[in-house]
Design an enzyme around this catalytic site. Structure first.
Site, PDB file in Angstrom:
ATOM      1  N   ARG A 150       0.832  -1.213   0.000  1.00  0.00           N
ATOM      2  CA  ARG A 150       0.000   0.000   0.000  1.00  0.00           C
ATOM      3  C   ARG A 150       0.860   1.253   0.000  1.00  0.00           C
ATOM      4  O   ARG A 150       0.472   2.278  -0.579  1.00  0.00           O
ATOM      5  CB  ARG A 150      -0.919   0.003   1.233  1.00  0.00           C
ATOM      6  N   LYS A 154      -6.172   1.427   1.725  1.00  0.00           N
ATOM      7  CA  LYS A 154      -7.223   0.434   1.554  1.00  0.00           C
ATOM      8  C   LYS A 154      -7.018  -0.734   2.502  1.00  0.00           C
ATOM      9  O   LYS A 154      -5.937  -1.336   2.560  1.00  0.00           O
ATOM     10  CB  LYS A 154      -7.234  -0.055   0.114  1.00  0.00           C
TER      11      LYS A 154
END
Length: 540
Positions: free
Chosen positions: A491, A527
């Site tokens: 991420r 996320k």
């Protein structure tokens, strides 16, 4: 003998056969001791007493035997068998044998010289302690063993000496003029011609030694055997043939024996038969040695091929798997169902992607349907892999590539142990190593841009923490890592910025402790993780 027959005149041994009931006349048995005393006291027995003559003659024979044994016991030592009389011992020791002196005097120094050359190799360990002038002596053995011509020369000399020793003393046997005295049997017996066949046996044993104890090629053995047979045949059939004829005259009193009893003819037959057998044995020995050499050579070639294939497989396995994982699978028998997995407490994970490559890639005819784009991406990844061969990045392991994203981790190989390992974990050297590797990747891409006239930039995300590493798959094994730290590092890459290295707050603290400066980016919505505070590492 006449006295012995006269003693039977008054004795009738078969007189009682006609009268069985008659009582056998018994004569008193005279003890041996009494007879001995009588002989010693009275002297020789009277001739007019036949019965006493018989008894005294038997006793006298026993006494002679006892007397000879006693004298022999007095002359010889029972333990050493030396003569008690030193004069006899000197006569035995100093009995000069000219033939033996010549044969040993001619051959012994040569054999000692050859053996000395062979055994000088054992002096190699003391070579450094020898004087400088004699340090060449230990090298004689090595010099002979490494030169085929010298080896053959030494072997030939030893064999020729052995073949010569078998027949050398035959020259010194008297009897060259035995044909002139063949009528005088006494003089023939004095020549000791009965030793002639024994020299033939010595020649046969010498030829056998060439075959059994000499390790050389068949041609050399055949040459030596042929030379020996020719010389032996000339000696026995031509030069010293009169001695064989005189021996026949001595044994058969002038009559001509059969062919099988003729020493001269049988010498030629035995030499030819033994020569043929030796050649056959030599050929079989040569064939066996060559077959053994071929088998050993084939075995050596197969073993080298196996070692080569094993090394190739090892290299291939090390290219697919990390070194410590490859050693685990090669060091023991692993079944396909067995799994390899390990937990690592602190691993630094990096994702480096080239987002601009998606725009660069196009399947047009100019790019040969995208082939040139893939070739360029392969050059980028290959240059990144070259950095892994540097010693400073030895703890970095490439995990895989996903499209244009390069995934690597540091701290997976557990090379350190004990206090050294704890010190490594406390200093977070794997984080430093990964950070330096990320900076090196950025510099490598800049160099590629210079040569290819492109403007690609890396987007890098780094995170550290515990992970699980393992191998999945049996036929096509794949090494990978799993864990929350891996997901967060991914991420950091996907939410990052071009030409920047984005890290989490925990990793930023470690980086600051290592001496690098960071810049706060702020809160980023990640996320699956929510909002995280991230930092950029200053690489200037």
């Amino acid at each position: 003998m006449s006295q012995y027959l006269q003693s039977w005149q008054t004795i009738h041994p078969f007189a009682d056969l006609s009268n069985p009931e008659a009582t056998c006349s018994k004569q008193p048995v005279i003890p041996t001791s009494a007879v001995v005393r009588q002989l010693s006291a009275e002297g020789p027995p009277a001739q007019n007493s036949p019965s006493s003559l018989v008894v005294n003659n038997g006793v006298r024979g026993s006494l002679d035997t006892l007397d000879a044994a006693g004298k022999r016991a007095k002359k010889l030592n029972w333990l050493t068998l030396f003569f008690n009389d030193l004069s006899l011992e000197k006569q035995l020791l100093y009995n000069w044998n000219f033939e033996m002196a010549v044969s040993y005097g001619a051959t012994f120094p040569v054999l000692v010289l050859l053996l000395s050359i062979v055994f000088t190799g054992y002096l190699e360990r003391w070579r450094s302690k020898m004087p400088w002038s004699v340090q060449w002596i230990p090298g004689l053995s090595r010099g002979v063993s490494t030169r085929a011509a010298l080896r053959v020369l030494v072997v030939s000399l030893c064999v020729l000496i052995t073949l010569l020793m078998a027949v050398l003393n035959f020259v010194f046997i008297p009897g060259n003029n035995c044909t002139s005295i063949s009528t005088n049997r006494t003089e023939l017996e004095a020549l000791k011609l009965y030793t002639v066949p024994y020299y033939l046996y010595c020649c046969l044993l010498a030829m056998l030694g060439v075959v059994v104890f000499v390790r050389t090629c068949m041609s050399v053995k055949a040459l030596l055997l042929t030379l020996a047979v020719v010389v032996y045949l000339v000696l026995f059939l031509y030069i010293y043939a009169p001695r064989s004829n005189c021996l026949v005259d001595l044994l058969y009193n002038g009559t001509k024996p059969g062919v099988l009893k003729e020493p001269k003819i049988m010498a030629g037959v035995w030499l030819f038969m033994f020569y043929s057998i030796c050649l056959i044995l030599t050929r079989q020995d040569e064939l066996g040695c060559r077959v053994e050499f071929l088998l050993e050579h084939c075995f050596q070639s197969e073993r080298e091929e196996m070692e080569t294939m094993e090394n190739v497989n090892k290299l291939l396995l090390q290219n697919v798997l990390p070194l410590h994982v490859a050693c685990f699978f090669m060091g023991k028998t692993i079944r396909n169902q067995d799994l390899y997995s390990t937990s690592c407490d602190c691993v630094c994970v990096m994702f480096a992607s080239v987002p601009q490559f998606k725009e660069f890639y196009s399947e047009s005819s100019a790019n040969r349907d995208g082939l040139e784009c893939l070739r360029f991406l392969n050059e980028i990844i290959s240059d990144f892999d070259e950095l892994l061969s540097k010693p400073k990045f030895s703890s970095v392991e490439k995990i895989k590539t996903i499209g244009s994203t390069y995934m690597a981790a540091a701290g997976l190989n557990k090379t350190a142990s004990g206090e050294e390992r704890k010190e490594t974990e406390m200093s977070y050297s794997h984080v430093r190593c990964m950070l330096e590797f990320a900076i090196a990747l950025m510099g490598k891409l800049e160099l590629i841009n210079t040569h290819s006239f492109n403007s690609f930039k890396l987007r890098i995300g780094i995170n550290h923490g515990p992970v699980i590493a393992g191998v999945i798959g049996a036929l096509k094994p794949q090494y990978d890592i799993w864990g929350n730290s891996v997901n967060v590092a991914s991420r950091m890459d996907s939410t990052g910025v071009l030409d920047k290295i984005q890290v989490t707050e925990e990793t930023a603290q470690v980086v600051q402790s290592l001496g690098y400066s960071v810049t706060l980016r702020g809160v980023v919505n990640v996320k699956g993780k929510g909002e995280l505070t991230t930092y950029f590492i200053n690489t200037d």
